[in-house]
Design a protein around this motif. Structure first.
Motif, mmCIF file in Angstrom:
data_model
loop_
_atom_site.group_PDB
_atom_site.id
_atom_site.type_symbol
_atom_site.label_atom_id
_atom_site.label_comp_id
_atom_site.label_asym_id
_atom_site.label_seq_id
_atom_site.Cartn_x
_atom_site.Cartn_y
_atom_site.Cartn_z
ATOM 1 N N UNK A 173 41.884 42.414 31.444
ATOM 2 C CA UNK A 173 42.362 41.893 31.500
ATOM 3 C C UNK A 173 42.183 41.005 31.443
ATOM 4 N N UNK A 174 42.613 39.849 30.843
ATOM 5 C CA UNK A 174 42.022 38.182 30.996
ATOM 6 C C UNK A 174 41.753 37.142 31.851
ATOM 7 N N UNK A 175 42.559 37.266 32.338
ATOM 8 C CA UNK A 175 43.487 36.791 33.836
ATOM 9 C C UNK A 175 42.049 37.162 34.501
ATOM 10 N N UNK A 176 41.677 38.828 34.888
ATOM 11 C CA UNK A 176 40.220 39.287 35.786
ATOM 12 C C UNK A 176 38.660 39.599 35.163
ATOM 13 N N UNK A 184 41.129 26.758 32.914
ATOM 14 C CA UNK A 184 42.249 26.528 33.003
ATOM 15 C C UNK A 184 43.425 27.665 32.907
ATOM 16 N N UNK A 185 44.561 27.462 34.319
ATOM 17 C CA UNK A 185 45.489 28.214 33.978
ATOM 18 C C UNK A 185 46.618 28.254 33.100
ATOM 19 N N UNK A 186 46.211 27.751 32.015
ATOM 20 C CA UNK A 186 47.099 27.739 31.029
ATOM 21 C C UNK A 186 46.093 28.121 29.839
ATOM 22 N N UNK A 187 45.076 27.968 29.701
ATOM 23 C CA UNK A 187 43.814 28.953 29.332
ATOM 24 C C UNK A 187 43.929 30.287 29.103
ATOM 25 N N UNK A 188 44.171 30.942 30.795
ATOM 26 C CA UNK A 188 43.386 31.933 31.210
ATOM 27 C C UNK A 188 44.807 32.835 30.736
ATOM 28 N N UNK A 189 46.698 31.859 30.668
ATOM 29 C CA UNK A 189 47.727 32.319 30.503
ATOM 30 C C UNK A 189 47.783 32.647 28.361
ATOM 31 N N UNK A 190 47.106 31.873 28.504
ATOM 32 C CA UNK A 190 47.436 32.174 26.976
ATOM 33 C C UNK A 190 46.593 33.186 26.332
ATOM 34 N N UNK A 191 45.591 33.266 27.116
ATOM 35 C CA UNK A 191 44.099 34.813 26.510
ATOM 36 C C UNK A 191 44.971 35.547 27.166
ATOM 37 N N UNK A 227 50.960 47.773 31.174
ATOM 38 C CA UNK A 227 50.134 48.239 33.358
ATOM 39 C C UNK A 227 49.636 47.546 33.525
ATOM 40 N N UNK A 228 49.657 46.477 34.213
ATOM 41 C CA UNK A 228 48.554 45.673 34.776
ATOM 42 C C UNK A 228 47.928 46.142 36.292
ATOM 43 N N UNK A 229 46.978 46.583 35.660
ATOM 44 C CA UNK A 229 45.848 47.424 36.482
ATOM 45 C C UNK A 229 45.246 46.350 37.600
ATOM 46 N N UNK A 230 45.415 45.304 37.431
ATOM 47 C CA UNK A 230 44.230 44.395 37.906
ATOM 48 C C UNK A 230 43.481 44.310 37.570
ATOM 49 N N UNK A 231 41.749 44.331 37.960
ATOM 50 C CA UNK A 231 40.322 44.325 38.115
ATOM 51 C C UNK A 231 40.209 45.102 36.896
ATOM 52 N N UNK A 232 41.209 46.368 36.670
ATOM 53 C CA UNK A 232 40.230 47.148 36.893
ATOM 54 C C UNK A 232 41.630 47.513 34.703
ATOM 55 N N UNK A 233 41.687 46.529 34.504
ATOM 56 C CA UNK A 233 42.803 46.603 33.320
ATOM 57 C C UNK A 233 43.753 46.579 32.698
#
Length: 999
Positions: A173-176, A184-191, A227-233
């Motif tokens: 997950x790019x968020x983690x 930036x939050x925008x770049x994270x969301x778009x990724x 399934x958004x598993x957080x840091x797991x993926x």
């Protein structure tokens, strides 16, 4: 099969001001597909640029066309600094790869930014040229059609139903990722959004390859989840039913028919009887020219070598023994052997369908479900998702063994879900064990003789209720009686299923929505201790939820549940259970005997008086419900049967599991009060509270009905007035000292108040029914409860004259011409309210409700930007698989979209309510725009599969992720079809009689 993708950027409008000095924008567009990027010229100083670019051409493989989305990025040109992003558009190319679907995507698309929302529109034209290449090693699955609808699509007929297909794709997950610290939050969301689009396309392609291997051409009941598993993926998974579909090309297929979907379903695929009579108790008239799909039985020798035949839960007698097998005759035994052989060749004989062609569903055994608690670990290699695959294979194997224990070889109405909290994940799967007719499951056709047809045919309206398991060796204790319809085979006293009501079922009265709600506190723990605590709580929660469902079903005076959906949601310090189903009274099942209270407490006069008072209230409630839902089953005497019905209670006592102690059997006094009463034991204060909560369920106001199935049982005269809506309610618990009892009371109050608010807002549509009511509960953070509801309100003609209906329709059209906003039952302003004090004495609640109007006029959404008004009034949206008063003529492809919205100014946007309301309005606008660009005018089987909300009030921040899907279609009103058929008749008459003038 290589292809050429061509894209043209035409114009933009309503762009935001990016240059404060001139209050204008210097906009240009980047068009990206794969690793290739093209740019338009910069259009200086305009909020409505006209680019009229040349055709940008991408030469790619069809595999890439399925995997990759077309990315269109609108930017503001800056000379001395980095270009500012305005927003993006993701376009799925897959609908252009169908032979029967759209040939071009052309229209205005909302430009979406994950921070600011919709920021104008852009006009794009997309074309695809494919070159035929019969490469046997190709990795694409072009041409495989996908449908969200859980029934056979309306303008198709199923040739063969091949079976279950599943796949999952994993990634980080790019968020983690570590780079998030400098992103930036925008770049994270778009990724994240781009990655999910890529994974979704790859998943769909891989499932399509499996369908081609099975020699199918379509996936029906396609359900995709994230399934958004957080840091797991991040895991994207999907299930569906592989089919071979044929397009109905006959003009008769699209002639006007009754508005009732049940009648409409009977006249499309697998129509066995041209004049079916749902109230008939005997076999229907056989057809001489009926075709069957039996295959030569070479593969039937595999039956004995199946790896699953020696499961310990499977009855040794199998399907062919017992009273059911004896009464069915030799042909029926052969039918079951063929079914077993056809299904046991498959790893998992599951179908995600909930509605079936007549004749496919032979018997229903009951609900089968399995849950598992897992600890999430980091996904080390995205190319090897074996761990998650093994988890689901384990669950499916358990479901399969449960179905075999019920004497069934298939599971229908199958679905899977997850609930994740930090490192713990609950995997859930459920379905309905069933026996299917093999002639729909195998290729090849053999003419069936008249004698075979008569011998195979089951009594209309009750065949699916007959037990498929052996009466002498039941896997669980049950009360069995002879069928109250045909008097030939045994039926249970209660039937639970996850499917829709079969079209030929005989129902007495109307149905109603039945819900069971449960909260349980748990201690905060980490890793294995947390997983163990959840595992210990799950069986008790399942038991209590089923007990609640049974109690409420008896209280309604009904005997069957359809569309059952049970959710178990995990949070940091609590577990929540929510079960929804539609209760009905099936004429084939015995009459429920009511509820009898039996107390165990000391002989106290006041307490006994209280018990008798409660008993009277229960009896009065049952009587009122029978009157409300018009449940008046005909009296059946024993003379009709010819011999007395054997009393099943003694037999079922003998068949109790050996693990039950004899003390427990003797303690429960089943002879208390009425012999067939359902006994409630009152032995502590919690049990008394359960009885009180039973009586606090208030029925809907007069003129309202509700169900979670597609149509309300017992109502057929639907009108074309229909309105979809979405409601989200977020509640924060402010007290940490809540008990299970207080939590249950609060949760009940939240759900009841949500339903009451819907009834109040829809009061001008009465008489109406809330159909396909879909509740989703989640615990996104500690002390935060979120309930999301999607449903559709349909009006019906309750013994009203035709003139009244016409007058009402003219009045509606008149209102539409004066003020389009008046068509909406729901106000589109931002709204925020608090729940009444008794429900949540120490809580804070916010609500967002968003209506999707089905009127024919355009309207301007006050919550969304001006751009939303260009497309929202054209495209209809409904969670149903049909549109009342209309015929679906074409399916254009699947809509599967994932959106992320984030804000750092939550209070300024109207709080949680304003933020969520604006976001849902934008989702509606974007879905409608994509459907309109495909040439469609409606979305059917629409579902909001996920709505994940996270809030940080101290930092004034919030984030929401929404995943929606549906089928883009073209529909034609029946009134237009009548006009077309009249006009065609006139043309034909003029052609045949050229000397005459026809008006």
């Amino acid at each position: 099969m290589p292809g050429k993708l061509k894209v043209k950027i035409v114009a933009g409008r309503h762009l935001p001001v990016m240059d404060r000095a001139s209050d204008l924008t210097d906009a240009f567009v980047e068009v990206k597909f794969g690793n290739t990027t093209f740019k338009t010229d910069v259009y200086l100083k305009s909020l409505n640029p006209q680019w009229n670019s040349e055709w940008f051409k991408f030469e790619v493989d069809d595999e890439d066309l399925q995997d990759e989305p077309l990315q269109i990025t609108v930017l503001d040109h800056d000379t001395y600094s980095a270009n500012d992003a305005i927003g993006k558009v993701y376009i799925d190319i897959d609908p252009l790869l169908y032979s029967e679907a759209a040939t071009v995507i052309s229209g205005w698309f909302p430009i979406y930014d994950t921070i600011h929302g919709i920021r104008g529109e852009i006009n794009v034209v997309v074309k695809v040229d494919l070159f035929n290449d019969l490469n046997r090693f190709r990795q694409s699955s072009c041409g495989v059609k996908f449908f969200c609808t859980t029934s056979i699509p309306k303008c198709y007929r199923a040739v063969v139903i091949h079976g279950f297909v599943e796949e999952l794709v994993v990634n980080e997950d790019p968020e983690y990722q570590w780079i998030d610290r400098i992103r930036t939050p925008r770049a994270s969301n778009e990724a994240r959004q781009r990655l999910i689009s890529l994974m979704s396309g790859e998943l769909q392609r891989k499932i399509g390859l499996k369908v081609l291997e099975m020699r199918g051409n379509a996936v029906v009941g396609y359900l995709q989840c994230f399934d958004l598993e957080g840091e797991s993926g991040l895991v994207v998974r999907a299930i569906g039913t592989a089919c071979t579909l044929d397009k109905l090309s006959s003009p008769a297929a699209f002639l006007p028919a009754c508005n009732s979907p049940s009648k409409e379903m009977k006249e499309i695929p697998f129509n066995e009887d041209p004049n079916p009579n749902p109230h008939s108790s005997g076999p229907s008239t056989p057809l001489k020219n009926q075709t069957y799909s039996f295959s030569p039985s070479k593969s039937y020798s595999r039956q004995s070598s199946s790896s699953d035949t020696d499961l310990s839960l499977t009855p040794k007698t199998g399907m062919g023994s017992g009273s059911a097998g004896k009464e069915g005759g030799p042909f029926k035994a052969l039918l079951r052997q063929q079914t077993q052989a056809a299904l046991e060749q498959r790893e998992f004989p599951f179908l995600t369908l909930t509605a079936f062609p007549p004749g496919l569903l032979v018997h229903v055994g009951g609900v089968v479900s399995a849950r598992s608690v897992k600890l999430l670990d980091r996904i080390h290699n995205p190319d090897e998702p074996e761990t998650r695959d093994a988890w689901w294979a384990e669950i499916r194997q358990e479901i399969k063994s449960h179905a075999k224990a019920l004497g069934c070889h298939a599971v229908v109405g199958y679905s899977e879900s997850t609930s994740i909290c930090e490192e713990v994940c609950i995997l859930s799967a459920s379905g309905t064990a069933a026996v299917l007719n093999p002639r729909f499951l195998q290729e090849g056709t053999v003419e069936g003789s008249l004698e075979q047809r008569i011998e195979e045919n089951l009594p209309v309206g009750c065949g699916f209720c007959h037990i498929p398991y052996d009466e002498l060796n039941m896997p669980f204790p049950a009360h069995l009686t002879y069928c109250y319809n045909c008097r030939k085979q045994k039926v249970p006293d209660v039937l639970f299923t996850t499917i829709d009501l079969p079209t030929d079922a005989v129902v007495v009265g109307k149905g109603c929505l039945i819900q069971a709600r449960l909260c349980r506190l748990k201690k905060k723990a980490q890793a294995e201790a947390n997983a163990t605590a959840i595992s210990n709580l799950l069986p008790f929660m399942e038991y209590e939820v089923h007990t609640q469902l049974m109690n409420k079903l008896k209280l309604k005076g009904m005997n069957a549940l359809f569309g059952l959906r049970i959710q178990i949601t995990v949070g940091e310090n609590m577990l929540m259970g929510l079960a929804s189903a539609t209760g009905v009274y099936l004429a084939a099942l015995p009459t429920p005997g009511g509820i009898q209270i039996a107390g165990k407490t000391p002989n106290d006069g006041s307490y006994e008086q209280h018990i008798s008072h409660m008993q009277k209230r229960i009896n009065d409630t049952i009587a009122k419900n029978k009157e409300l839902y018009e449940i008046n089953p005909p009296e059946v005497s024993e003379e009709i049967i010819g011999s007395p019905i054997p009393e099943p209670r003694q037999r079922s006592r003998l068949l109790r599991s050996q693990s039950e102690s004899s003390d427990e059997v003797t303690e429960l006094d089943l002879s208390h009060g009425k012999k067939d009463a359902f006994v409630l034991e009152i032995d502590d204060t919690d049990a008394m509270e359960d009885v009180h909560s039973l009586l606090t369920d208030v029925p809907p106001p007069s003129g309202f009905y509700s169900c979670n199935t597609e149509i309300m049982p017992g109502i057929n005269n639907w009108t074309s007035e229909i309105q979809m809506f979405t409601s989200v309610r977020v509640v924060r618990l402010s007290s940490l000292n809540l008990t299970n009892q207080a939590l249950n009371k609060n949760f009940n109050g939240l759900c009841e108040n949500l339903l009451k608010s819907l009834y109040f807002k829809l009061r001008s549509m009465t008489p109406c029914c809330l159909c396909h009511v879909n509740f989703t509960v989640s615990l996104p953070e500690d002390e935060l409860i979120q309930v999301t509801v999607t449903a559709v309100a349909i009006t019906f003609d309750k013994n009203q004259a035709l003139q009244t209906t016409k007058a009402h329709a003219e009045k509606t059209l008149q209102r539409a011409s004066t003020d389009n906003d008046e068509l909406l039952q729901f106000p589109l302003e931002l709204c925020s309210d608090s729940l009444p004090a008794p429900a949540f004495p120490a809580t804070k609640a916010v609500t967002v409700e968003k209506a999707s109007p089905m009127g024919d006029g355009n309207f301007r959404n006050r919550s969304a930007p001006p751009c939303a008004s260009s497309t929202v009034g054209v495209v209809k949206m409904t969670p149903l698989s049909f549109i009342p008063g209309a015929k679906i003529t074409k399916y254009l492809g699947i809509i599967n979209m994932f959106f992320i919205r984030e804000t750092t100014s939550l209070r300024e946007e109207g709080g949680v309510s304003g933020f969520l309301h604006a976001f849902i309005a934008e989702v509606f606008a974007m879905v409608r725009a994509h459907v309109a660009a495909l040439g469609g005018n409606a979305v059917v089987s629409y579902i909001m599969k996920q709505c994940v909300f996270m809030e940080n009030p101290s930092k004034n921040q919030a984030q929401c992720l929404i995943n929606v899907s549906g089928d883009a279609v073209v529909f034609v009103r029946e009134s237009d079809l009548e006009a077309m058929s009249t006009q065609q008749s006139a043309v034909n008459c003029q052609t045949s009689c050229p000397g005459e003038v026809t008006t």
